[in-house]
Design a protein around this motif. Structure first.
Motif, PDB file in Angstrom:
ATOM      1  N   THR A 158      -3.853  -6.451  -2.570  1.00  0.00           N
ATOM      2  CA  THR A 158      -4.395  -6.396  -1.205  1.00  0.00           C
ATOM      3  C   THR A 158      -5.862  -5.983  -1.214  1.00  0.00           C
ATOM      4  O   THR A 158      -6.582  -6.245  -0.253  1.00  0.00           O
ATOM      5  CB  THR A 158      -3.592  -5.401  -0.349  1.00  0.00           C
ATOM      6  N   ARG A 164     -11.753  -5.565   1.926  1.00  0.00           N
ATOM      7  CA  ARG A 164     -10.752  -4.494   1.904  1.00  0.00           C
ATOM      8  C   ARG A 164     -11.112  -3.392   0.925  1.00  0.00           C
ATOM      9  O   ARG A 164     -10.846  -2.213   1.199  1.00  0.00           O
ATOM     10  CB  ARG A 164      -9.378  -5.085   1.563  1.00  0.00           C
ATOM     11  N   HIS A 167     -13.561  -0.995   2.563  1.00  0.00           N
ATOM     12  CA  HIS A 167     -12.891  -0.274   3.652  1.00  0.00           C
ATOM     13  C   HIS A 167     -11.894   0.737   3.084  1.00  0.00           C
ATOM     14  O   HIS A 167     -11.756   1.849   3.619  1.00  0.00           O
ATOM     15  CB  HIS A 167     -12.182  -1.252   4.580  1.00  0.00           C
ATOM     16  N   ALA A 168     -11.191   0.349   2.023  1.00  0.00           N
ATOM     17  CA  ALA A 168     -10.228   1.264   1.408  1.00  0.00           C
ATOM     18  C   ALA A 168     -10.930   2.501   0.862  1.00  0.00           C
ATOM     19  O   ALA A 168     -10.420   3.626   0.990  1.00  0.00           O
ATOM     20  CB  ALA A 168      -9.459   0.549   0.294  1.00  0.00           C
ATOM     21  N   GLU A 171     -11.629   4.810   3.635  1.00  0.00           N
ATOM     22  CA  GLU A 171     -10.414   5.523   4.015  1.00  0.00           C
ATOM     23  C   GLU A 171     -10.082   6.614   3.011  1.00  0.00           C
ATOM     24  O   GLU A 171      -9.631   7.708   3.387  1.00  0.00           O
ATOM     25  CB  GLU A 171      -9.264   4.520   4.157  1.00  0.00           C
ATOM     26  N   GLU A 193      -2.372   5.079   8.381  1.00  0.00           N
ATOM     27  CA  GLU A 193      -3.179   3.906   8.746  1.00  0.00           C
ATOM     28  C   GLU A 193      -3.564   3.106   7.503  1.00  0.00           C
ATOM     29  O   GLU A 193      -3.531   1.874   7.499  1.00  0.00           O
ATOM     30  CB  GLU A 193      -4.439   4.372   9.478  1.00  0.00           C
ATOM     31  N   HIS A 194      -3.934   3.814   6.445  1.00  0.00           N
ATOM     32  CA  HIS A 194      -4.341   3.194   5.185  1.00  0.00           C
ATOM     33  C   HIS A 194      -3.229   2.305   4.637  1.00  0.00           C
ATOM     34  O   HIS A 194      -3.448   1.138   4.272  1.00  0.00           O
ATOM     35  CB  HIS A 194      -4.676   4.311   4.195  1.00  0.00           C
ATOM     36  N   THR A 197      -2.288  -0.768   6.919  1.00  0.00           N
ATOM     37  CA  THR A 197      -3.233  -1.875   6.731  1.00  0.00           C
ATOM     38  C   THR A 197      -2.893  -2.661   5.474  1.00  0.00           C
ATOM     39  O   THR A 197      -2.889  -3.902   5.473  1.00  0.00           O
ATOM     40  CB  THR A 197      -4.669  -1.343   6.639  1.00  0.00           C
ATOM     41  N   ARG A 199      -0.014  -2.920   4.146  1.00  0.00           N
ATOM     42  CA  ARG A 199       1.231  -3.638   4.446  1.00  0.00           C
ATOM     43  C   ARG A 199       0.943  -4.939   5.190  1.00  0.00           C
ATOM     44  O   ARG A 199       1.505  -5.994   4.852  1.00  0.00           O
ATOM     45  CB  ARG A 199       2.149  -2.752   5.282  1.00  0.00           C
ATOM     46  N   GLU A 200       0.072  -4.899   6.176  1.00  0.00           N
ATOM     47  CA  GLU A 200      -0.245  -6.103   6.940  1.00  0.00           C
ATOM     48  C   GLU A 200      -0.942  -7.152   6.077  1.00  0.00           C
ATOM     49  O   GLU A 200      -0.681  -8.354   6.199  1.00  0.00           O
ATOM     50  CB  GLU A 200      -1.113  -5.740   8.153  1.00  0.00           C
ATOM     51  N   ILE A 201      -1.830  -6.706   5.200  1.00  0.00           N
ATOM     52  CA  ILE A 201      -2.501  -7.646   4.305  1.00  0.00           C
ATOM     53  C   ILE A 201      -1.496  -8.285   3.351  1.00  0.00           C
ATOM     54  O   ILE A 201      -1.522  -9.491   3.099  1.00  0.00           O
ATOM     55  CB  ILE A 201      -3.625  -6.943   3.516  1.00  0.00           C
TER      56      ILE A 201
END
Length: 213
Positions: A158, A164, A167-168, A171, A193-194, A197, A199-201
């Motif tokens: 991911t 990502r 952004h990771a 986070e 939240e981390h 996200t 999971r969605e990716i």
């Protein structure tokens, strides 16, 4: 000294890091030659990995197991919960050395120049493992280690999608701040939240793969 336990740990780490992707064959004789041991410790290590549900029987020996999309979602759901709990416990119970390690790993990762996917996977795992260790809760650490290794099921992480990685890291920085400040609520929220996200990716990647994209 190389024994069944060290062989098991080395192979488990390689599966977790994606160095042994799903479908990789693990045969006794080549492994015995690689580790310089007899087939007995190799057989024991492979048996343990099969019990961990990381290996399955193949045509000629054991192969690294791939998990189905439904199981991937279940693993991520549990990781959202457990990573949030781990972050909160780390904020509460961390020691000065834990904070130094987390800050050092974050600085190291910030300094990487366009890392490849394997490097991103490895360094991300190291950061999360350091966060788990900061809980000083061996039961929680064991559960998270077992869940994490089961997420290695695709050659693409991911962290390779769009921006990502950067952004990771942002986070991760927020997590370090919360742990430094002993802010359990903030640590829990950022970690949840981390992972949500991620999971969605992962779901998007699975849908793309199913569609042949």
């Amino acid at each position: 000294m190389t024994d069944a336990r060290s062989v098991y740990q080395k192979l488990r780490d390689e599966i977790a890091a994606g160095a042994l992707p799903p479908g990789s064959p693990l045969r006794e004789i080549p492994l015995a030659e690689r580790f310089g041991v007899s087939r007995t410790p190799i057989r024991e290590a492979l048996r343990r990995l099969e019990q961990d549900r990381l290996l399955v029987p193949g045509d000629r020996g054991m192969v690294v197991r791939a998990i189905d999309p439904h199981e991937v979602v279940q693993v991520y759901d549990m990781r959202v919960l457990l990573e949030a709990e781990a972050a909160a416990q780390a904020a509460r119970d961390r020691r000065p050395a834990d904070l130094v390690r987390l800050e050092g790993l974050l600085a190291r990762d910030r300094g990487l120049t366009d890392p490849d996917d394997a490097t991103r996977i490895r360094t991300n795992l190291e950061f999360h493992a350091a966060l788990w260790q900061a809980t000083h809760n061996p039961v929680l650490v064991d559960l998270l280690e077992r869940l994490t290794v089961h997420l290695v099921h695709a050659p693409r992480s991911t962290l390779s999608v769009d921006d990502r990685w950067s952004h990771a890291l942002d986070e991760h920085a927020r997590l370090v701040d919360a742990v430094r400040d002993h802010d359990e609520a903030a640590a829990r929220a950022v970690a949840a939240e981390h992972m949500a996200t991620a999971r969605e990716i992962r779901l998007r990647l699975l849908r793309d793969a199913a569609a042949g994209g």
